[in-house]
Design a protein around this motif. Structure first.
Motif, PDB file in Angstrom:
ATOM      1  N   HIS A  19      -7.725 -16.123  13.771  1.00 14.70           N
ATOM      2  CA  HIS A  19      -6.616 -16.018  14.706  1.00 14.70           C
ATOM      3  C   HIS A  19      -6.874 -16.857  15.949  1.00 14.70           C
TER       4      HIS A  19
ATOM      5  N   TYR B 262       0.894  -1.166   0.000  1.00 11.62           N
ATOM      6  CA  TYR B 262       0.000   0.000   0.000  1.00 11.62           C
ATOM      7  C   TYR B 262       0.920   1.200   0.000  1.00 11.62           C
TER       8      TYR B 262
ATOM      9  N   VAL C 183       3.034  -4.918   2.824  1.00 10.57           N
ATOM     10  CA  VAL C 183       2.371  -5.655   3.901  1.00 10.57           C
ATOM     11  C   VAL C 183       2.418  -7.165   3.676  1.00 10.57           C
TER      12      VAL C 183
ATOM     13  N   GLU D   3     -12.247 -15.161   8.861  1.00  9.90           N
ATOM     14  CA  GLU D   3     -12.719 -15.183  10.249  1.00  9.90           C
ATOM     15  C   GLU D   3     -14.236 -15.296  10.329  1.00  9.90           C
TER      16      GLU D   3
ATOM     17  N   PRO E 281      -0.966 -13.075  14.045  1.00 12.19           N
ATOM     18  CA  PRO E 281      -1.511 -12.005  14.883  1.00 12.19           C
ATOM     19  C   PRO E 281      -2.248 -10.968  14.044  1.00 12.19           C
ATOM     20  N   SER E 282      -3.005 -10.137  14.712  1.00 11.97           N
ATOM     21  CA  SER E 282      -3.770  -9.111  14.017  1.00 11.97           C
ATOM     22  C   SER E 282      -2.839  -8.209  13.208  1.00 11.97           C
ATOM     23  N   GLY E 283      -3.242  -7.943  11.975  1.00 14.20           N
ATOM     24  CA  GLY E 283      -2.469  -7.024  11.143  1.00 14.20           C
ATOM     25  C   GLY E 283      -1.319  -7.678  10.395  1.00 14.20           C
ATOM     26  N   CYS E 284      -1.222  -9.009  10.453  1.00  7.55           N
ATOM     27  CA  CYS E 284      -0.075  -9.652   9.811  1.00  7.55           C
ATOM     28  C   CYS E 284      -0.294  -9.852   8.320  1.00  7.55           C
ATOM     29  N   GLY E 285      -1.516  -9.610   7.851  1.00 10.99           N
ATOM     30  CA  GLY E 285      -1.747  -9.699   6.416  1.00 10.99           C
ATOM     31  C   GLY E 285      -2.583 -10.882   5.967  1.00 10.99           C
ATOM     32  N   LYS E 286      -3.227 -11.557   6.899  1.00 13.11           N
ATOM     33  CA  LYS E 286      -4.045 -12.720   6.535  1.00 13.11           C
ATOM     34  C   LYS E 286      -5.160 -12.333   5.579  1.00 13.11           C
ATOM     35  N   SER E 287      -5.918 -11.301   5.986  1.00 19.97           N
ATOM     36  CA  SER E 287      -7.052 -10.895   5.147  1.00 19.97           C
ATOM     37  C   SER E 287      -6.560 -10.392   3.801  1.00 19.97           C
ATOM     38  N   THR E 288      -5.492  -9.639   3.824  1.00 22.89           N
ATOM     39  CA  THR E 288      -4.972  -9.091   2.577  1.00 22.89           C
ATOM     40  C   THR E 288      -4.634 -10.220   1.610  1.00 22.89           C
TER      41      THR E 288
END
Ligand SMILES: Nc1ncnc2c1ncn2[C@@H]1O[C@H](COP(=O)(O)OP(=O)(O)OP(=O)(O)O)[C@@H](O)[C@H]1O
Ligand SMILES: [Mg+2]
Lengths: 361, 292
Positions: free
Chosen positions: A192, A13, A18, A159, A37-44
């Motif tokens: 997660h 980005y 990311v 999730e 962990p949160s923000g590690c890029g799973k959703s991306t």
């Protein structure tokens, strides 16, 4: 019939990268879970597979077709969102049938598919309702139904259960697992929650800060974490990790010692690369600690969690380190008691100065 | 809810109603004055303004002013013109502005932020400052209609519509609303195979009822109250709207009763439109359940 192949997939980005080069191959019919962990890029990562996010660099194959620039609808994927994303103005029936309607599938055929999906998900009596008249679990069922009717090669879940309460989460987890067996489709699932990851996955992908830490079966990750991150992330309660010094090293053993731990020799595979004097990390799972009056670890009880079948104790070691042990439910302990613990040296894990796991013997 | 009636609660309710009635009066009295006055002859109308009778249908009450208004001006034509111009403009502008806003809210394209800020910036330009240049522009534009190509747009319906088909405020309203809708909804529709236009038509429009109603009311008022622009571009009575028509009543001797009758008549479409849309507004919130 489609597996998946990710080759050095990257996402930025602006100037911020990311996803930093992910390689992954997924067999047809496999259940793959992304954890981290949160923000590690799973959703991306998941959204790039879906086509909702541009791929900055790398190649994505679904089946044997490179789909980097293919429209989402032409990728043969269906996605279930955390927020369900049901169309609020449509009945459950129309929600589930929306994709089919867009495909201009004839009405009778469409009706058959919708009812079939409703039957699989046991929501036949909900078809006429609006999403606002459904509970969270029911909404999630509808969202899954919407994915099923499109008959995708690949199911993507972001999730999907995290808005549900614990009991419902448990039962939906089982349903998703059943669904996977029933449909035999490839599924990629982001969570997660490590219980979800461990129970559902054929293969877990552990991500941290946009980098794959380890890929493997749940037991692989549990038994042989590749590095400190995975060791700390997989397993509950967490693996105990204690800084120690390598006081001696032979071809197939490393002797460690430190303020928390008297000299202990751990068998390792040859070619471990540890030199005497290295500061390394010693790891042991809580349930691999046993009460042993002659054991090397002695500490004061800080906290006792009596779960009936087992007792989880937090100990304060004289060195200032903390230790968690899972003891049998029969162990009666009180705050301030002194407990001595031992372990089998072959269960111990060592992580070198870079945090990478040292191969066990 | 269970009826728990504490004395305190009764007092509070009473106060609340008293306040609401007082506020309502402020809005209702001018309208009441207008309607009541339209029924009175000029002499009595002027006399009554100094007393409470101004708001009461007392004395010499008749519909004479209404007949007078129709004799003085083509009232029906003006009202028709205004409604026609307003409705067409509202409909087209809702469509165009919501589409533009859809693009600004959901699509990625080069220069999006800049274009949107330029559009928003036009909000601060008063119409009066661009009226004359715009007059010159429309005066030299071609139009292809039933009679072939014509040059100059003066004295037409479309000259009163086209400049208002898209406006920053309406676009802005839609953009704000669209941005607040869950992004996953659009993504789910994309995955379901919807084209961008299908996402707009089948997913966004049905749940955007409240903003369509709001934008429609605002645009309706703006269009229905147009004065300066139609005054500049319509020399012919045929296409004149209501506000310009008001002039007919201020020539030579002002007939206040007829003015009031005219105003009463031209207010009816506004009220009707408002009431209809308000119902649609509430119905659409209730049916989409998007806020629940
Ligand atoms: N549109 C965006 N613009 C800039 N940065 C973004 C954007 N979307 C995500 N990011 C960043 O990318 C990183 C990965 O986000 P992502 O949503 O994939 O995390 P996640 O692993 O799914 O986390 P969570 O478990 O909280 O859902 C985060 O640091 C986030 O801030
Ligand atoms: Mg996420």
């Amino acid at each position: 019939m489609a597996g998946l192949e990710l080759k050095d997939i990257r996402k930025s980005y602006g100037n911020v990268e990311v996803i930093k080069g992910v390689d992954l191959s997924v067999e047809h019919g496999e259940f793959v879970v992304f954890v981290g962990p949160s923000g590690c890029g799973k959703s991306t990562l998941l959204r790039m597979i879906a086509g909702l996010e541009d791929i900055t660099d790398g190649d994505l194959y679904i089946g044997d077709k490179r789909v980097n620039t293919t429209q989402p609808r032409d990728r043969g994927v269906a996605m279930v969102f955390q927020s369900y994303a049901l169309y609020p103005h449509m009945s459950v029936y129309d929600n589930v049938g929306f994709g089919l309607r867009l495909k201009k599938m004839p009405k009778p055929e469409r009706d058959k598919k919708i009812r079939e999906a409703a039957r699989i998900l046991q929501m036949e009596e909900l078809l006429e309702r609006r999403p606002s008249q459904l509970s969270g679990g029911q909404r999630q069922r509808v969202a899954i139904g919407r994915a099923i009717v499109r008959n995708p090669d690949v199911f993507l879940f972001d999730e999907p259960l995290s808005n549900l309460d614990a009991a419902l989460r448990g039962s939906m987890r089982m349903e998703i697992s059943k669904l996977h067996n029933q449909l035999g489709a490839t599924m990629i699932y982001v969570t997660h929650d490590q219980v979800e990851a461990m129970t559902l996955a054929d293969k877990i992908v552990v991500l941290n800060a946009g980098i794959v830490q380890q890929i493997g079966s749940p037991l692989d990750l549990y038994n042989s974490p590749a590095n400190l991150f995975v060791a700390g992330f997989i397993g509950s309660p967490k693996m105990n990790l204690i800084a120690v010094t390598a006081s001696d090293a032979t071809a197939d053993t490393v002797t460690i010692s430190g303020p928390a731990l008297p000299s202990t020799t751990i068998p390792v595979a040859t070619g471990h690369g540890i030199k005497p004097g290295d500061t390394i990390t010693f790891g042991i799972r809580p349930h691999q600690l046993v009460r042993d009056e002659a054991g090397p670890l002695k500490g004061k009880v800080l906290l006792v969690e009596q779960l009936g079948n087992e007792t989880i104790v937090n100990l304060d070691l004289p060195s200032g380190d903390q230790l968690v042990a899972t003891l049998p439910g029969s162990a009666i302990l009180h705050l301030g008691d002194t407990v001595t613990l031992g372990f089998d040296a072959k269960n111990a894990k060592l992580f070198d100065t870079n945090g990478d796991a040292v191969k066990p013997a | 809810m269970a009826a728990v009636t504490e004395p305190n609660h009764v007092a509070r309710t009473t106060w609340r109603y008293a306040l609401l009635i007082a506020v309502a009066m402020i809005f209702v009295f001018p309208i009441l004055f207008m309607v009541v006055s339209s029924l009175k002859p000029d002499a009595q109308l002027l006399r009554d303004t100094s007393s409470i009778a101004a708001f009461l249908p007392v004395g010499d009450i008749s519909l004479d002013n209404y007949f007078g208004a129709f004799r003085r001006a083509p009232v029906g034509l003006f009202i028709f013109n205004s409604i026609f111009i307003t409705l067409v403009t509202v409909l087209i502008s809702l469509f165009l502005c919501s589409l533009a806003a859809f693009a600004f809210a959901y699509l990625e394209f080069r220069g999006k932020a800049v274009i949107l800020s330029i559009i928003i910036a036009t909000l601060i330009i008063p119409f009066e400052t661009i009226a004359i240049p715009m007059l010159m522009v429309v005066n030299s534009l071609p139009f292809i209609g039933a009679n072939g190509v014509q040059w100059g747009w003066l004295n037409t319906y479309h000259v009163q519509m086209v400049p208002f088909l898209a406006d920053a405020l309406t676009i802005f309203l839609f953009v704000q609303y669209f941005k607040d809708l869950p992004k996953e909804l659009i993504e789910a529709a994309r995955l379901d195979g919807a084209s961008w236009f299908q996402v707009y038509r089948l997913v966004i429009v049905p749940i955007a009822g409240p903003v369509f109603a709001t934008a429609a009311i605002l645009k309706f008022l703006v269009m229905y109250n147009q004065y300066l622009w139609p005054l500049m571009v319509t020399q012919s009575e045929q296409v004149r709207p209501v506000m310009v028509g008001l002039q007919y009543f201020f020539q030579l001797n002002t007939a206040w009763g007829e003015v009031m009758a005219y105003l009463s008549m031209i207010t009816i479409p506004v009220l009707a439109f408002y009431l209809v849309l308000q119902r649609a507004f509430i119905a659409s919130i209730a049916s989409t359940g998007i806020k629940g």
